[in-house]
Motif scaffolding. Structure first.
Motif, PDB file in Angstrom:
ATOM      1  N   ILE A 233       0.755  -1.417  -0.029  1.00 59.52           N
ATOM      2  CA  ILE A 233       0.124   0.092   0.128  1.00 59.52           C
ATOM      3  C   ILE A 233       0.841   1.214   0.047  1.00 59.52           C
ATOM      4  CG2 ILE A 233      -1.575   1.253   1.433  1.00 59.52           C
ATOM      5  CD1 ILE A 233      -2.774  -1.167   2.241  1.00 59.52           C
ATOM      6  N   SER A 234       1.980   1.356   0.767  1.00 56.22           N
ATOM      7  CA  SER A 234       2.886   2.512   0.938  1.00 56.22           C
ATOM      8  C   SER A 234       3.477   2.479  -0.588  1.00 56.22           C
ATOM      9  CB  SER A 234       3.892   2.375   2.011  1.00 56.22           C
ATOM     10  OG  SER A 234       3.236   2.042   3.150  1.00 56.22           O
ATOM     11  N   ARG A 235       3.932   1.522  -1.009  1.00 60.50           N
ATOM     12  CA  ARG A 235       4.680   1.594  -2.097  1.00 60.50           C
ATOM     13  C   ARG A 235       3.458   2.204  -3.400  1.00 60.50           C
ATOM     14  NH1 ARG A 235       7.157  -3.212  -0.977  1.00 60.50           N
ATOM     15  NH2 ARG A 235       5.551  -4.651  -2.216  1.00 60.50           N
ATOM     16  N   GLU A 236       2.318   1.657  -3.375  1.00 57.61           N
ATOM     17  CA  GLU A 236       1.394   2.289  -4.383  1.00 57.61           C
ATOM     18  C   GLU A 236       1.182   3.505  -4.251  1.00 57.61           C
ATOM     19  OE1 GLU A 236      -1.165   1.855  -7.621  1.00 57.61           O
ATOM     20  OE2 GLU A 236       0.377   0.024  -6.919  1.00 57.61           O
ATOM     21  N   GLU A 237       1.085   3.892  -2.979  1.00 59.67           N
ATOM     22  CA  GLU A 237       0.910   5.395  -2.838  1.00 59.67           C
ATOM     23  C   GLU A 237       2.121   6.398  -3.039  1.00 59.67           C
ATOM     24  OE1 GLU A 237      -2.029   4.955   1.324  1.00 59.67           O
ATOM     25  OE2 GLU A 237       0.024   5.616   1.453  1.00 59.67           O
ATOM     26  N   ARG A 238       3.122   5.938  -2.925  1.00 60.69           N
ATOM     27  CA  ARG A 238       4.278   6.467  -3.440  1.00 60.69           C
ATOM     28  C   ARG A 238       4.466   6.716  -4.874  1.00 60.69           C
ATOM     29  NH1 ARG A 238       7.147   3.702   0.904  1.00 60.69           N
ATOM     30  NH2 ARG A 238       8.160   2.392  -0.897  1.00 60.69           N
ATOM     31  N   GLN A 239       4.132   5.377  -5.503  1.00 64.25           N
ATOM     32  CA  GLN A 239       4.270   5.463  -6.928  1.00 64.25           C
ATOM     33  C   GLN A 239       3.038   6.281  -7.755  1.00 64.25           C
ATOM     34  OE1 GLN A 239       6.387   3.906  -8.956  1.00 64.25           O
ATOM     35  NE2 GLN A 239       5.513   5.006 -10.599  1.00 64.25           N
TER      36      GLN A 239
END
Length: 413
Positions: free
Chosen positions: A55-61
């Motif tokens: 989820i964190s990676r998706e938000e950063r992306q």
């Protein structure tokens, strides 16, 4: 919220519900988890942790995609022939498309790949004799943003730039005056001797990293050498700074929040009451929260290692409600006792008597000071035998807690 993010959050929520079902079943029978249940719980915890990272990676992306789209629009609107540079422009190189293209050619082929005018432009304001070239302004901005995304502390702390000074100093009120005196109309009260004024000084320390890239990769990389070098340097600098901002000694590097120091957060801000020698307990977290003045709560947050959170997920309040709650909305963190919580892989995770296992604080009172812009040096000949090119990144930074009452550390008894 995107469909993918929504699905990930719902999946994580279902896993957390299953975790709590195991705990509730054991609690209802007044027993601990069986070996089989504990194994199942650990597996579920690992799954929800993995989903949380996704989820964190998706938000950063998604944030990166938005920035890149904005940059593409700006690039299309940029003039082909920029206005003549002023002296100020040369001290702070322009980020136009031609400049960025020249910098990319430098990364691929060194100074030999540049025309005379391009070389002189890239060398503006740099140490020419030392072989340094200043990256275009947009490159530096992207690198700093990548560090913000990967380093917890940089996103929470207050940052300053000191391009023209060796250090940053700020006056501090080390001791308040004594309370006012009840007196008569003509009297002035007793002379105060308690008030003390001091100074906090942060002096940026050098930080450097060298990476090697094959000549073939530089020629063939689809993402381009600029993005390749930026990404790897961002990661290396991010990890080093994160460790220092959390556990640094303050000697030739930043002073960390988990380091007991009279220059930062002293042991007077350690709270062990309510915890055991090996575990964080609900009462211990309550003690820590209320050791922090309520005025700091609106901006305060917890920092724990995931091993500590694994213990905390099992804790309930006096009404049988779990005190840890996973986030269900995009951009919102998990919460603990009503305050947001952040995980860091470099927070302490050794559960032994007297050691730190967490922290609650208002991180606007942790200051980070950066000096000048980042420099990139290309090493053409050093790795020629292995058909590689070296790149050295350098910057200077410092950090320290400047107001200890804004923090409280969770300590084991």
């Amino acid at each position: 919220m995107s469909t993918r993010l929504k699905d990930l959050r719902e999946k994580r929520g279902r896993i957390v519900t299953d975790m709590r079902g195991l705990l509730d079943a054991a609690g209802g029978e007044s027993r601990d988890l069986t070996a089989e249940e504990q194994e199942r719980y650990d597996a579920l915890f690992a799954d929800q942790e993995r989903l949380g990272e996704q989820i964190s990676r998706e938000e950063r992306q998604q944030a990166l995609d938005r920035r890149m789209a904005e940059e593409a629009v700006r690039s299309e609107q940029a003039p082909v022939h920029p206005a003549p540079e002023s002296r100020e422009d040369r001290a702070n190189p322009t980020p136009d498309g031609a400049y960025r293209a020249a910098f990319a050619r430098f990364l691929r082929g060194g100074t030999g790949a540049l025309a005379g005018e391009e070389l002189r432009a890239l060398q503006a304001g740099a140490d020419v004799d030392g072989g340094y070239l200043v990256p275009p302004q947009q490159f530096v901005t992207e690198l700093i943003k990548a560090v913000d995304d990967q380093v917890v502390m940089r996103g929470l702390a207050r940052t300053f730039q000191v391009p023209q000074a060796a250090s940053l100093g700020a006056p501090s009120l080390d001791a308040d005056p004594a309370d006012a005196d009840w007196t008569t109309e003509l009297a002035t009260g007793g002379e105060d001797t308690a008030m003390k004024v001091g100074k906090r000084e942060l002096r940026p320390h050098p930080l450097a990293k060298r990476i090697k890239v094959s000549q073939q990769l530089l020629r063939q990389a689809l993402i381009g050498p600029e993005a390749l070098v930026m990404g790897r340097l961002a990661y290396k600098f991010a990890v080093t700074q994160e460790k220092a901002f959390l556990t640094g000694s303050g000697a030739g590097r930043p002073l960390g929040v988990f380091t007991a120091s009279d220059n930062g957060i002293s042991t007077s801000r350690d709270v062990a009451t309510g915890n055991t020698a090996t575990e964080i307990r609900f009462d211990g977290l309550i003690e820590a929260k209320f050791a922090l003045k309520g005025q700091y709560w609106p901006r305060a947050r917890w920092i724990f290692h995931r091993d500590a959170v694994k213990q905390i997920t099992k804790l309930k309040d006096g009404e049988g409600q779990y005190i840890w709650r996973q986030s269900v909305r995009e951009g919102e963190p998990d919460t603990l006792l009503g305050l947001p919580m952040t995980l860091s892989e470099w927070a302490p995770n050794t559960f032994t008597t007297g050691l730190y296992v967490g922290l609650l604080g208002d991180f606007q009172h942790y200051w980070i000071v950066d000096a000048l812009s980042m420099q990139v040096q290309r090493l053409n000949e050093l790795y020629a035998e292995t058909n590689q090119v070296g790149f050295i990144g350098r910057l200077e930074t410092d950090g320290a807690p400047v107001l200890e009452e804004a923090f409280v550390r969770v300590t084991l008894a």
